[in-house]
Design an enzyme around this catalytic site. Structure first.
Site, mmCIF file in Angstrom:
data_model
loop_
_atom_site.group_PDB
_atom_site.id
_atom_site.type_symbol
_atom_site.label_atom_id
_atom_site.label_comp_id
_atom_site.label_asym_id
_atom_site.label_seq_id
_atom_site.Cartn_x
_atom_site.Cartn_y
_atom_site.Cartn_z
ATOM 1 N N GLN A 77 47.110 67.203 57.208
ATOM 2 C CA GLN A 77 45.865 67.200 56.307
ATOM 3 C C GLN A 77 46.406 67.949 55.192
ATOM 4 O OE1 GLN A 77 43.195 65.691 57.291
ATOM 5 N NE2 GLN A 77 43.599 65.263 59.367
ATOM 6 N N SER A 78 45.661 67.599 53.876
ATOM 7 C CA SER A 78 46.277 68.182 52.718
ATOM 8 C C SER A 78 45.800 69.687 52.584
ATOM 9 C CB SER A 78 45.188 67.688 51.566
ATOM 10 O OG SER A 78 45.691 66.155 51.136
ATOM 11 N N ASN A 79 44.819 70.071 53.394
ATOM 12 C CA ASN A 79 44.579 71.506 53.656
ATOM 13 C C ASN A 79 45.633 72.602 54.408
ATOM 14 O OD1 ASN A 79 43.505 70.808 55.887
ATOM 15 N ND2 ASN A 79 41.339 71.773 55.402
ATOM 16 N N ARG A 80 46.396 71.753 54.938
ATOM 17 C CA ARG A 80 47.418 72.325 55.953
ATOM 18 C C ARG A 80 46.657 72.483 57.055
ATOM 19 N NH1 ARG A 80 49.784 69.727 52.001
ATOM 20 N NH2 ARG A 80 51.774 70.526 51.269
ATOM 21 N N VAL A 81 45.585 72.336 57.636
ATOM 22 C CA VAL A 81 44.963 72.628 58.701
ATOM 23 C C VAL A 81 45.227 71.268 59.541
ATOM 24 C CG1 VAL A 81 42.976 73.289 60.081
ATOM 25 C CG2 VAL A 81 43.243 74.035 57.869
#
Length: 238
Positions: free
Chosen positions: A201-205
């Protein structure tokens, strides 16, 4: 005792960052196509095979460790898979072969960058039968068969010409003949006991769902879900 500050490294790439997906593509438990990992792997693998930009969806990083725990990893190609395990071929006398003879624990990692997906597999590696290795060896292109005979993998050689000379020798030796599979070349089957699916995921979550073998009596809980064929699955924090 306080640690001594280290000197700055000469190449700083900490700012390298890309957006993973144009839209948020969550991977939820409800998105599982199968409640056991081999079926789920096949779904992701088939999608990777059809995705532009992924040239070898079957390329996987194989990690091994020696008897004393020294790790080593390299890329090999997956050749077959099923509920029995994941199969690849190599030289038994290579470093990975020697590692697996001392310590059969192995890990495999697939990374399909275009999909921002990864699959990690842990298990025990075992040699397949000589007849199975013979069958696959003779299905390979002839040049690949000669290459397997030419290379005493992981041994030190004097230079490229040594390989070229041996290739000419082996090519002449087997002209118009079937090439014998070297005794030191063959297949392994990695029998999985843990398989993790990772969706970036782009938000690193990121999303991580792991299947593991468990006792058949293990019950459903808030975090552990019963799967099929003796597997349970859980979500891991990224």
């Amino acid at each position: 005792m306080a640690a001594t500050p280290s000197a700055p490294l000469s190449v700083d790439i900490s700012g390298m960052r890309i957006k993973y997906l144009d839209k948020k593509e969550l991977f939820l438990e409800s998105d599982l196509a199968c409640r056991e990992p081999i079926g789920q792997f096949k779904v992701w693998f088939d999608e990777a095979c059809k995705t532009p930009g992924i040239l070898e969806a079957n390329a996987m990083c194989l990690a091994t460790a020696s008897k004393d725990g020294t790790p080593s990893c390299r890329y090999v190609l997956l050749k077959n898979f099923g509920k029995e395990g994941f199969r690849f071929f190599t030289n038994y006398s290579s470093r990975k072969g020697k590692d697996l003879a001392e310590n059969p624990k192995a890990a495999l990692t697939f990374y399909w960058e275009a999909l921002k997906r990864s699959v990690r597999i842990e298990g025990l590696a075992e040699k397949i039968s000589a007849s199975e290795s013979d069958k696959y060896f003779h299905e390979r292109p002839r040049d690949s068969q000669i290459g397997a005979v030419v290379s005493h993998q992981s041994t030190i050689i004097h230079g490229r010409e040594e390989l070229a000379a041996r290739e000419r020798e082996i090519t002449a030796q087997y002209e118009n003949k079937e090439i014998d599979r070297p005794d030191e070349w063959g297949g392994y089957l990695v029998v999985a006991n843990k398989v993790e699916f990772w969706q970036g995921q782009s938000n690193r979550v990121h999303d991580r769902i792991v299947f593991r073998k468990a006792d058949a009596s293990e019950a459903n809980g808030e975090t552990t879900h019963l799967g099929e064929d003796g597997w349970v699955f859980e979500r891991l924090a990224p």
